[in-house]
Design a protein around this motif. Structure first.
Motif, PDB file in Angstrom:
ATOM      1  N   THR A  62      61.612  96.061  26.582  1.00 24.70           N
ATOM      2  CA  THR A  62      60.310  96.610  26.279  1.00 24.70           C
ATOM      3  C   THR A  62      60.159  97.708  25.274  1.00 24.70           C
ATOM      4  N   GLN A  63      59.207  97.780  24.618  1.00 25.06           N
ATOM      5  CA  GLN A  63      59.078  98.859  23.404  1.00 25.06           C
ATOM      6  C   GLN A  63      59.226 100.215  23.950  1.00 25.06           C
ATOM      7  N   GLN A  64      58.824 100.405  25.351  1.00 25.55           N
ATOM      8  CA  GLN A  64      58.983 101.741  25.778  1.00 25.55           C
ATOM      9  C   GLN A  64      60.747 102.096  25.790  1.00 25.55           C
ATOM     10  N   VAL A  65      61.429 101.172  26.322  1.00 26.38           N
ATOM     11  CA  VAL A  65      62.982 101.482  26.500  1.00 26.38           C
ATOM     12  C   VAL A  65      63.450 101.574  25.078  1.00 26.38           C
ATOM     13  N   GLN A  66      62.915 100.800  24.283  1.00 32.55           N
ATOM     14  CA  GLN A  66      63.562 100.789  22.769  1.00 32.55           C
ATOM     15  C   GLN A  66      63.309 102.166  22.268  1.00 32.55           C
ATOM     16  N   SER A  67      61.977 102.464  22.508  1.00 28.67           N
ATOM     17  CA  SER A  67      61.668 103.937  21.803  1.00 28.67           C
ATOM     18  C   SER A  67      62.669 104.968  22.480  1.00 28.67           C
ATOM     19  N   MET A  68      62.828 105.092  23.741  1.00 31.60           N
ATOM     20  CA  MET A  68      63.598 105.994  24.523  1.00 31.60           C
ATOM     21  C   MET A  68      64.982 106.122  23.947  1.00 31.60           C
ATOM     22  N   MET A  69      65.419 104.941  23.373  1.00 32.81           N
ATOM     23  CA  MET A  69      66.918 104.828  22.767  1.00 32.81           C
ATOM     24  C   MET A  69      67.010 105.898  21.447  1.00 32.81           C
ATOM     25  N   VAL A  70      65.885 105.686  20.720  1.00 38.50           N
ATOM     26  CA  VAL A  70      66.042 106.417  19.632  1.00 38.50           C
ATOM     27  C   VAL A  70      65.343 107.734  19.660  1.00 38.50           C
ATOM     28  N   ARG A  71      64.272 107.775  20.410  1.00 41.82           N
ATOM     29  CA  ARG A  71      63.598 109.222  20.550  1.00 41.82           C
ATOM     30  C   ARG A  71      63.388 109.390  22.001  1.00 41.82           C
ATOM     31  N   PRO A  72      64.455 110.095  22.440  1.00 46.26           N
ATOM     32  CA  PRO A  72      64.540 110.426  23.998  1.00 46.26           C
ATOM     33  C   PRO A  72      63.839 111.339  24.606  1.00 46.26           C
ATOM     34  N   ASN A  73      62.959 112.245  24.032  1.00 50.97           N
ATOM     35  CA  ASN A  73      62.159 113.089  24.143  1.00 50.97           C
ATOM     36  C   ASN A  73      61.118 112.579  24.831  1.00 50.97           C
ATOM     37  N   VAL A  74      60.655 112.633  26.189  1.00 50.78           N
ATOM     38  CA  VAL A  74      59.524 112.057  26.742  1.00 50.78           C
ATOM     39  C   VAL A  74      58.624 113.116  27.702  1.00 50.78           C
ATOM     40  N   ASN A  75      57.594 112.613  28.251  1.00 50.66           N
ATOM     41  CA  ASN A  75      56.837 113.334  29.132  1.00 50.66           C
ATOM     42  C   ASN A  75      56.441 112.413  30.202  1.00 50.66           C
ATOM     43  N   VAL A  76      56.461 113.045  31.415  1.00 50.48           N
ATOM     44  CA  VAL A  76      56.020 112.248  32.669  1.00 50.48           C
ATOM     45  C   VAL A  76      54.981 113.262  33.490  1.00 50.48           C
TER      46      VAL A  76
END
Length: 169
Positions: A62-76
């Motif tokens: 998924t694009q979401q997981v691919q994004s987290m690989m490179v840019r791990p800062n997230v919000n939930v």
């Protein structure tokens, strides 16, 4: 966070956050895309005790997981509209390979997304290590609505719309 009659302790705030998180079926997980945009996706809340880590199951492709690989800062974020309670957690995503944890979190619900079941090669565990969080709690919709109505009529800001606390992890 200081302890006083007006403010809950850090532990009380975390406990209140955990209660909201446990009661909300779907959270919104926001990642930063390759082009710098923020994109949120609904994720199923895992029924684990909140200890500063939030767990999800996603798809490796998924694009979401691919994004987290490179840019791990997230919000939930979690929204309990009925109770008027909200939680926002900022943290760092980690893509984890841990069969025991996957088995702990897995349910047949995920077969809708992963036809190969728990052994589907695209299953990805996602661990969000919280760095900070914020909690908003309401004493009830009626009270909040009355405060807002009073503010609209008088032109003076509402004075008591509930609780708002922050916590660092």
């Amino acid at each position: 966070m200081s302890q006083s009659s007006d403010h809950p302790t850090r532990e009380e705030t975390i406990k209140a956050m955990a209660a909201v998180m446990k009661g909300v079926k779907f959270a919104m997980l926001t990642v930063e895309t390759e082009d710098g945009h923020l994109q949120a996706h609904p994720m199923t809340t895992q029924q684990t005790e909140f200890d500063g880590d939030v767990w999800f199951i996603g798809g490796k492709d998924t694009q979401q997981v691919q994004s987290m690989m490179v840019r791990p800062n997230v919000n939930v974020s979690y929204s309990d509209h009925g109770g008027g309670n909200y939680v926002s957690i900022s943290g760092v995503a980690q893509l984890v390979e841990n069969r025991a944890k996957l088995e702990e979190l897995w349910s047949d619900f995920y077969k809708a997304y992963f036809p190969g079941g728990i052994d589907d090669p695209s299953v990805q565990l996602i661990k969000i290590e919280a760095q900070g969080g914020e909690y908003w709690g309401s004493d009830g919709k009626l009270k909040s609505m009355l405060q807002m109505a009073r503010a609209a009529v008088t032109g003076k800001p509402a004075t008591d719309l509930g609780t708002n606390e922050t916590v660092e992890f």
